[in-house]
Scaffold this active site. Structure first.
Site, PDB file in Angstrom:
ATOM      1  N   ASP A  27      26.101 103.551  34.809  1.00  0.00           N
ATOM      2  CA  ASP A  27      25.644 102.172  34.650  1.00  0.00           C
ATOM      3  C   ASP A  27      26.753 101.391  33.955  1.00  0.00           C
ATOM      4  O   ASP A  27      26.944 101.499  32.742  1.00  0.00           O
ATOM      5  CB  ASP A  27      24.353 102.115  33.812  1.00  0.00           C
ATOM      6  CG  ASP A  27      23.148 102.701  34.562  1.00  0.00           C
ATOM      7  OD1 ASP A  27      23.345 103.575  35.440  1.00  0.00           O
ATOM      8  OD2 ASP A  27      22.011 102.280  34.255  1.00  0.00           O
ATOM      9  N   LYS A  63      21.814  95.799  38.544  1.00  0.00           N
ATOM     10  CA  LYS A  63      20.921  95.991  37.399  1.00  0.00           C
ATOM     11  C   LYS A  63      20.961  94.739  36.531  1.00  0.00           C
ATOM     12  O   LYS A  63      22.026  94.154  36.330  1.00  0.00           O
ATOM     13  CB  LYS A  63      21.387  97.233  36.625  1.00  0.00           C
ATOM     14  CG  LYS A  63      20.650  97.519  35.334  1.00  0.00           C
ATOM     15  CD  LYS A  63      21.086  98.866  34.743  1.00  0.00           C
ATOM     16  CE  LYS A  63      20.598  99.036  33.314  1.00  0.00           C
ATOM     17  NZ  LYS A  63      21.092 100.275  32.686  1.00  0.00           N
ATOM     18  N   LYS A  76      17.685  97.471  39.771  1.00  0.00           N
ATOM     19  CA  LYS A  76      17.126  98.049  38.547  1.00  0.00           C
ATOM     20  C   LYS A  76      16.952  96.978  37.482  1.00  0.00           C
ATOM     21  O   LYS A  76      17.922  96.544  36.872  1.00  0.00           O
ATOM     22  CB  LYS A  76      18.050  99.158  38.020  1.00  0.00           C
ATOM     23  CG  LYS A  76      17.584  99.758  36.681  1.00  0.00           C
ATOM     24  CD  LYS A  76      18.484 100.901  36.219  1.00  0.00           C
ATOM     25  CE  LYS A  76      18.140 101.334  34.796  1.00  0.00           C
ATOM     26  NZ  LYS A  76      19.064 102.367  34.283  1.00  0.00           N
TER      27      LYS A  76
END
Lengths: 325, 479
Positions: free
Chosen positions: A162, A225, A261
Site C-alpha cells: 500500500d 485506495k 479500497k
C-alpha cells in the site's frame, strides 16, 4: 472474472492504450483535466440516496460474510510490537474462534518491519500480508528511500504493497512525477500487488479524486485506495463513489479491472453495507469480491462479527464475547 | 441475469395505517355522508379495493362552501396572523409525527415508492406548513397586502396527493382564507387523513373542507358563485375549461398545468451527475410529474456516451412493490393513465423513434410500465410534443447552445427546464433564454417551500411557493 484478473495481475506498469497520454507532461495534464467534472452536490446526493437501501435477512447475511472477507485488518501504530501483530494475524485467520464457519479476512496490513512476523503467523492460510510503504503516511522522502522501503517489505514476504502518492506533487500539478513514482514503485513490487493511496482528505475535491484515480490506474496500480487513516476526513461514501465510477469507466475503456479500497473511519456493519451497495450499483457485481474491493479497517471487524452472531443466533451478545487484539 | 447480491424484500409495514371501509365528506369539521354516487379507490400496485369514498353532489359542494364562508366571516379572517400561525405550526408538527403513517398511506393509494413518499413528499408537505405558518403574522411585509380573498376552491391532481394539498392549503390558510378542496378521485385517502389531522389540531370547523369526487364535483366547486378564488393543478385541458368557466366573474385563478420540460446536457456537463439528473427528471414518481424532464436534449458530441451511461443506469432501477424500501419506480396510478402511456409509446414507435426499455419483470397484477427511452426523436414526433406523464423519455440532440434554446422553447408548455454544464456563465445565459417558470442547473426536480413554482404559456399562471405564492391568496397592496 478469472480472465480479467489474470490479465490485470500480469500487466506491466503502463498500458499501451495510454502511451500517447503519458508521453508528456502536457498531454497527461490535458487528459486528466479533460475528464468529465464532478458536481459536488449531485455526487453527494447520489451517495446519500444509495445509503438508504434497506439490506435485510439473506442479503444482510451475504453482505456481512463478504465484508469480513474484504477486511484488510490493520494496525499501523508506532507502538506496534511483534506480539501485537501475531495476535492480529491469528484473528485474521479465525475472526470468530467460536464459529468455524466465519470466513477469514483478506489480509493483515502492517508496517514493513512487521511483515516477516505477520507472514510467519499466517503461513499458507490464504490471508495475505499487506505492507504500507513509500514513507507512509506522508510520503515525504527521497525516491530511492521509497523504493528501498518497498523492496524491503516485498523481500520480507509482503503480498501487497500500500503506497502513498506524493500529494505535494499532485497538488502542484506535477502529474508526471506522480505517474513516474507509481510506475517505479510498481516495478519495485515485483509480484506483489500494488495499492495506491491518494489521501483524499488532502486532495479535497472530487475532481482531484477522479484525476488521481485515472493517474494511478494508467500507471498500473492494482487497487486505488482512499486514505492512510492518519488524516481526516478518511474514507467517505462520495469519495468512494467517484473511485468506483473511475474503475468502472476504466474497465469499459481497457477491459481491465482495478480494485478499490476505502480505508479509515468505516466502523460499523451498517457503514460497510452501504459501501457494498455502492459497489454493487456503481461498479457492478463483478467487484463484489475481495480481489476487487477491500475495507481498510481495524474496529470494523468486531462489529461485523457481532452482527453475524446476531444473524445466526437471533441475539446480540456483548463486546466481551469478541476478541480485542 | 442473477446478481450474487440480491436484495431481500424489505417491505415497510402497512400495519401503521388504518384504512376504513368507507369515507364521507369533511364539511364544517365533521365527516358527513355524500349525496352523489360513491366510488372506490384502489391500490394501483395490486388493484385491491382500499375503500369506498363518497361523491360530493352539487348540494354537498354548496354545503361545504357555506361552511367555509361561515368560518371565514366569523372566525378565520378575524383571527390574528399569529393565532392562525399556531394552528399551522400544529398541523405541521402532527404531519411530522404521523409522517410514517402518511407516507405508507400515500404509497398504497398512489403507487409511488415508499422511498419517495417517506423522503420527499411528506417532509416537503410538513416544510410547506412550517414555511407558510411563518408568513401568517408577517403578511404586511409580503408586498401583497394582508387582506385575504375569502373562500378558495381548490382542485388537485393524483401525482402528489398530499403535497399538492399542502401547496394549496398552507398559503391559503396563512393568508386568512378558508378552503374547499377536492382531491383526485384515484387518490383521496391522504386528504381524508389530513382532515382527521385538522380535527386533531382543533382547527376551527369550516376552515378546511374536503369534498371527494371526480370531474363533476370539481366543476361544481369552480362554478360556485360564492367561491372567491380557484386554484387548480392538473391537465392543460381541464385548466382551459376552468379558465373559460371563471371568465367574466370576479374570481381570481391560478393554474398549474402540464409540461414537456427540456433537460439540456452540454458536452462539458458533469456526466455522472447529469445521468442521475436525467433519471431523476423522468423516472421520479414514475414520470407522473408535471415538471418532469421528459425531453432530453443532449449535445451531439456526447450523445452516444450519455446514452450508454443512461441505459446502464436505467438497468439498475428497481421496479416493483411500492412499499418495498428498495423500490425506485412504483406503479402507474391508474388503468386509464397506463393506457395513455401505452398509446403514446406505441405512437412513438409507429412514428419511427427507437424504443428501449429496461429489462425488468413487472408484477402480473396492478398497473406497470417499464422505464423507457426513445432515441432518434425529432421535434415533429408526438412523443416530443405531448405530455406522456409516465416513465418515458424522448431523446433529441443539438449542436449549439442556440439550437438547444430553440428546441427547448419550441413547445406550447413552459413549466420547467434543466441545464447541465460546468460553465457558470452558460447556466445564466441559458436560464435567461429558456421560457420556463423553473430552470434547474446541474440538478432536477428540486422542491422547496421557499422557492416559487409555476409556468409560462400553456403550463399555467400564478406562482405557488415562496413569498410569490402569497399573491394568489391576498387582495394586493392597494386593498
Amino acid at each position: 472474472m478469472t480472465a480479467t484478473s489474470t490479465s490485470t495481475a500480469s500487466s506491466a506498469s503502463s498500458h499501451g492504450a495510454f502511451d500517447d497520454i503519458v508521453g508528456s507532461d502536457s498531454s497527461l495534464r490535458r487528459f486528466l483535466h479533460g475528464l468529465p467534472g464532478v458536481d459536488q452536490v449531485g455526487c453527494e446526493a447520489r451517495a446519500a440516496g444509495l445509503a438508504t437501501r434497506s439490506i435485510k435477512t439473506t442479503a444482510k447475511a451475504f453482505a456481512i460474510d463478504l465484508a469480513i472477507r474484504m477486511v484488510d485488518l490493520t494496525t499501523l501504530e508506532g507502538q506496534d510490537t511483534h506480539g501485537k501483530v501475531r495476535a492480529l494475524a491469528s484473528k485474521a485467520m479465525r475472526p470468530d474462534p467460536a464459529d468455524p464457519t466465519c470466513p477469514a479476512t483478506a489480509a493483515v496490513c502492517v508496517y514493513p518491519d512487521m511483515v516477516a512476523t505477520a507472514k510467519q503467523t499466517l503461513g499458507d492460510s490464504g490471508v495475505n500480508v499487506a505492507a504500507v510503504a513509500t514513507a507512509f503516511p506522508s510520503g515525504r522522502a527521497a525516491m530511492d528511500i521509497k523504493l528501498a522501503d518497498t523492496r524491503d517489505a516485498v523481500e520480507a514476504g509482503a503480498d501487497e504493497i500500500d503506497m502513498v502518492i506524493d500529494r505535494g506533487a499532485f497538488l502542484s500539478g506535477r502529474y508526471m512525477d506522480v505517474y513516474e513514482e507509481i510506475a517505479q514503485v510498481k516495478q519495485a513490487c515485483g509480484d506483489a500487488h500494488l495499492k495506491v493511496i491518494f489521501e483524499t482528505g488532502e486532495l479535497q475535491t472530487y475532481d482531484n479524486v477522479r484525476r488521481a484515480s485515472w493517474l494511478a490506474m494508467m500507471a498500473g496500480g492494482h487497487f486505488i485506495k482512499t486514505s492512510t487513516g492518519k488524516v481526516q476526513p478518511a474514507a467517505t461514501l462520495p469519495v468512494t463513489l467517484i473511485m468506483l465510477e473511475a474503475v468502472r469507466d476504466f474497465r469499459e475503456q481497457t477491459g481491465q479491472m482495478v480494485g478499490v479500497k476505502p480505508a479509515g473511519g468505516i466502523k460499523t456493519t451498517k457503514d460497510a453495507i452501504k459501501y457494498l451497495v455502492m459497489v454493487n450499483e456503481i461498479a457492478g457485481p463483478d467487484w463484489l469480491d475481495p480481489d476487487w474491493f477491500r475495507f481498510g479497517a481495524s474496529t470494523l471487524l468486531n462489529d461485523l462479527l457481532m452482527q453475524r452472531t446476531k444473524m445466526t443466533t437471533g441475539r446480540y451478545s456483548g463486546p466481551d464475547y469478541f476478541t480485542l487484539d | 441475469m442473477t446478481n450474487i447480491f440480491e436484495y431481500a424484500p424489505a417491505p415497510e409495514s402497512r400495519a401503521i395505517v388504518d384504512i376504513k371501509p368507507s369515507y364521507g365528506l369533511f364539511i364544517n369539521g365533521e365527516f358527513v355522508d355524500g349525496h352523489g354516487t360513491s366510488f372506490k379507490t384502489i391500490n394501483p400496485a395490486t388493484e385491491e379495493v382500499l375503500a369506498e369514498v363518497a361523491e360530493a353532489s352539487d348540494a354537498d359542494v354548496d354545503e361545504a362552501v357555506r361552511a367555509a364562508r361561515r368560518a371565514y366571516t366569523r372566525v378565520w379572517s378575524r383571527m390574528s396572523g399569529a393565532e392562525r400561525a399556531k394552528y399551522l405550526y400544529r398541523i405541521a408538527r402532527i404531519i411530522q409525527e404521523r409522517g410514517r403513517e402518511l407516507a405508507v398511506l400515500e404509497s398504497i393509494d398512489n403507487g409511488k415508492p415508499i422511498k419517495e413518499s417517506r423522503d420527499v413528499d411528506i417532509p416537503v408537505v410538513a416544510a410547506h406548513f412550517f414555511y407558510y405558518a411563518g408568513w401568517a403574522d408577517k403578511l404586511e411585509h409580503s408586498g401583497y397586502g394582508s387582506t385575504p380573498l375569502g373562500v378558495a376552491g381548490q382542485v388537485i391532481p393524483w401525482n402528489f396527493p398530499l403535497l399538492m394539498l399542502a401547496w394549496k392549503i398552507a398559503p391559503a390558510l396563512a393568508c386568512g382564507n378558508t378552503v374547499v378542496l377536492k382531491p383526485a378521485e384515484t387518490t383521496p385517502l391522504t386528504a381524508l387523513l389530513f382532515a382527521e389531522i385538522c380535527q386533531q389540531a382543533d382547527l376551527p370547523p369550516g376552515v378546511v373542507n374536503i369534498v371527494t369526487g371526480a370531474g363533476d364535483t370539481g366543476r361544481a366547486i369552480v362554478a360556485h358563485p360564492d367561491v372567491d378564488k380557484v386554484a387548480f393543478t392538473g391537465s392543460t385541458e381541464v385548466g382551459k375549461a376552468i379558465a373559460r368557466a371563471v371568465a367574466g366573474t370576479e374570481k381570481k385563478v391560478t393554474l398549474e398545468l402540464g409540461g414537456k420540460a427540456a433537460n439540456i446536457v452540454f458536452d462539458d456537463a458533469p456526466l455522472d451527475q447529469a445521468i442521475e439528473g436525467i433519471v431523476n427528471g423522468i423516472f421520479f414518481n414514475q414520470g407522473h410529474v408535471c415538471c418532469a424532464g421528459s425531453r432530453l436534449l443532449v449535445q451531439e458530441s456526447v450523445a452516444d456516451e450519455v446514452m450508454t451511461r443512461l441505459k446502464r443506469r436505467m438497468s439498475t432501477l428497481r421496479v416493483g412493490d411500492p412499499l418495498d424500501k428498495n423500490t425506485d419506480v412504483g406503479a402507474i396510478n391508474s388503468a386509464e393513465q397506463l393506457a395513455k402511456i401505452r398509446e403514446l409509446s406505441q405512437i412513438g414507435e409507429d412514428e419511427g423513434a427507437e424504443r428501449w426499455s429496461t429489462p425488468c419483470d413487472l408484477p402480473s397484477k396492478g398497473f406497470w410500465f417499464e422505464p423507457t427511452v426513445f432515441t432518434g426523436v425529432s421535434q415533429a414526433h408526438r412523443i416530443a410534443r405531448e405530455e406522456i406523464f409516465g416513465p418515458v423519455l424522448s431523446v433529441l440532440t443539438f449542436r449549439t447552445p442556440s439550437e438547444a434554446v430553440e428546441k427547448a422553447n419550441n413547445t406550447p408548455f413552459g413549466l420547467s427546464a434543466g441545464v447541465w454544464t460546468d460553465k457558470g456563465s452558460r447556466i445564466l445565459s441559458m436560464a435567461n433564454k429558456l421560457r420556463a417558470g423553473v430552470v434547474w442547473a446541474n440538478t432536477f426536480n428540486k422542491f422547496d417551500p421557499t422557492s416559487p413554482f409555476g409556468g409560462y404559456k400553456e403550463s399555467g399562471y400564478g406562482r405557488e411557493g415562496g413569498r410569490h405564492g402569497l399573491e394568489a391568496y391576498l387582495k394586493g397592496a392597494d386593498a
